[in-house]
Design an enzyme around this catalytic site. Structure first.
Site, PDB file in Angstrom:
ATOM      1  N   SER A  15       0.664  -1.373  -0.054  1.00  0.00           N
ATOM      2  CA  SER A  15       0.011   0.009  -0.042  1.00  0.00           C
ATOM      3  C   SER A  15       0.686   1.049   0.062  1.00  0.00           C
ATOM      4  O   SER A  15       0.307   2.104  -0.536  1.00  0.00           O
ATOM      5  CB  SER A  15      -0.978   0.066   1.229  1.00  0.00           C
ATOM      6  OG  SER A  15      -0.094  -0.077   2.368  1.00  0.00           O
ATOM      7  N   ASP A 201      -0.337   6.950  10.658  1.00  0.00           N
ATOM      8  CA  ASP A 201      -0.945   6.099  11.291  1.00  0.00           C
ATOM      9  C   ASP A 201      -0.256   5.198  12.078  1.00  0.00           C
ATOM     10  O   ASP A 201      -0.421   3.900  12.180  1.00  0.00           O
ATOM     11  CB  ASP A 201      -2.137   5.265  10.631  1.00  0.00           C
ATOM     12  CG  ASP A 201      -1.475   4.602   9.399  1.00  0.00           C
ATOM     13  OD1 ASP A 201      -0.358   4.654   9.031  1.00  0.00           O
ATOM     14  OD2 ASP A 201      -2.165   3.908   8.309  1.00  0.00           O
ATOM     15  N   HIS A 204       1.760   3.945   7.578  1.00  0.00           N
ATOM     16  CA  HIS A 204       2.143   4.628   6.448  1.00  0.00           C
ATOM     17  C   HIS A 204       2.702   6.051   5.879  1.00  0.00           C
ATOM     18  O   HIS A 204       2.534   6.673   7.121  1.00  0.00           O
ATOM     19  CB  HIS A 204       0.685   4.521   5.616  1.00  0.00           C
ATOM     20  CG  HIS A 204      -0.289   3.333   5.508  1.00  0.00           C
ATOM     21  ND1 HIS A 204      -1.013   2.796   6.165  1.00  0.00           N
ATOM     22  CD2 HIS A 204      -0.172   2.323   4.274  1.00  0.00           C
ATOM     23  CE1 HIS A 204      -1.451   1.619   5.741  1.00  0.00           C
ATOM     24  NE2 HIS A 204      -0.944   1.397   4.556  1.00  0.00           N
TER      25      HIS A 204
END
Lengths: 254, 254
Positions: A15, A201, A204
């Site tokens: 991601s 967070d 990320h």
């Protein structure tokens, strides 16, 4: 069909790669797209949530085999950035053991570099990136705020070990290495809570995190593979002033 | 070589397209790259300074001919955005007459849509975009500040005429049309000086200009070609939770 008029940079990861064109982030995908405009296309092969086991069959679909390469663009640079999910603690389904993680990375490098591989591509430069450090204070708070709440899935020390495994594979295979873990850790003054400046967070990267990591990646390109640094690549199509020079019947640009 | 595992959106235009991944801009190239991640690759075929005459031979290199398409990705959406340079006033070398400009746009649409064209591609959706309005107050100041100073090269009314020509070609050819000229003009309250909110030098879009134009483009996609709207396209590779579901021996994600 789109003709292959530009070679490519392929960004293969999780991601943190997939989100690297996100609005307001100035992520490394966006920034590479910008500086390589008219030179190389930058392909997003980021797969949110994926570990190296799940990504294994996808790697083999993203790279053309020797038998099926007609017309296709060369991969001038392959950037591989996994580990953030592999480092999840067992019994998370995202967990991949440290040994298997390193073995998967080796398999990808060998696929490109071994002359007997179906995916052999001696012109492809490879850079491995280590996963960023985890801020477990942020990450725990994020997971506990979910509905239903989840417990902490990653530890600081485990992710460090996965980052070191990436470094070791890069050294062993003699490919480029961008140590995102270490540059972010040092930028945070080696203080876990201070990583909040670079992570949104605990896991990320935010815009500042991408900035630090992008600078490190460009440094790796320049030091290891100057032939594919954007400063050293010409435009595929000529700058517009060439057309002016070639049109002597027209007046000079006022 | 990079396998063609994703089809593409091709953005073919001038500097306003080339710069659409620029840092801090949230340009429409970057934003399309983000929302189409894992769905379609977005190719930057922006050519700073180019008019449609200079871009003509390049168009033909960017699109594969019928005879040379093996393995190549389909162009699901072709976005053509010229006119900002064609609209330069004679004797600027960038000037292309209004009639020739419209004829060049027609030639590109016909190349994709005519069954007897070498570039025939009935699956390719086409959107034409009109050039943005020019703020001649900003543009003149920018040009006069250069060394040596330059005189004004574009007028407000001329660019409006080129924008209307794009609209007319889109209507005639029955392809999608995003009227960047009109949406920006209306957003500026139909006041030329107020265009400074959307243009950084009287000619190129700033972040706010790209925001307005991106929204209009996505609306065109949704209304004209919902099959290629990002909300209606699946991921090429499955979401990671599919892998969790397929691994019943592993514990559920904590």
């Amino acid at each position: 069909m789109a003709a292959s008029i530009q070679d490519v940079i392929m960004l293969f990861g999780d991601s943190i790669t997939q989100g690297a064109w996100g609005p307001g982030m100035n992520g490394f995908g966006q920034r590479l797209s910008h500086v390589y405009a008219r030179k190389l296309d930058v392909l997003n092969r980021g797969l949110s949530g994926y570990n190296t086991d799940w990504a294994m069959p996808i790697f083999k679909q993203c790279i053309a085999t020797k038998r099926n390469r007609d017309n296709l663009p060369k991969i001038r640079l392959l950037v591989i950035w996994f580990g953030a999910n592999d480092a999840c603690m067992w019994p998370s389904p995202q967990h991949v053991s440290l040994g298997k993680f390193a073995s998967n990375l080796r398999e990808w490098v060998d696929a490109i570099q071994s002359p007997d591989s179906l995916y052999y591509s001696p012109q492809t430069r490879i850079i491995l990136i280590s996963p960023p450090p985890v801020n477990t204070y942020q990450r725990r708070a994020d997971l506990e705020s979910r509905n239903p709440p989840k417990s902490l899935d990653r530890t600081f020390e485990t992710t460090r070990a996965y980052a070191e495994a990436v470094r070791d594979v890069a050294q062993e295979k003699q490919v480029g290495f961008t140590d995102a873990w270490t540059v972010l850790w040092k930028a945070a003054g080696e203080d876990e809570r201070s990583l909040a400046r670079f992570l949104n967070d605990g896991l990320h990267l935010n815009g500042e995190g991408y900035r630090v990591m992008y600078d490190a990646l460009v440094k790796t390109i320049g030091e290891n593979y100057p032939d594919v640094h954007f400063d050293n690549l010409p435009f595929v199509f000529p700058p517009w002033l060439v057309h002016v020079d070639e049109a002597p019947g027209k007046a000079a640009f006022p």
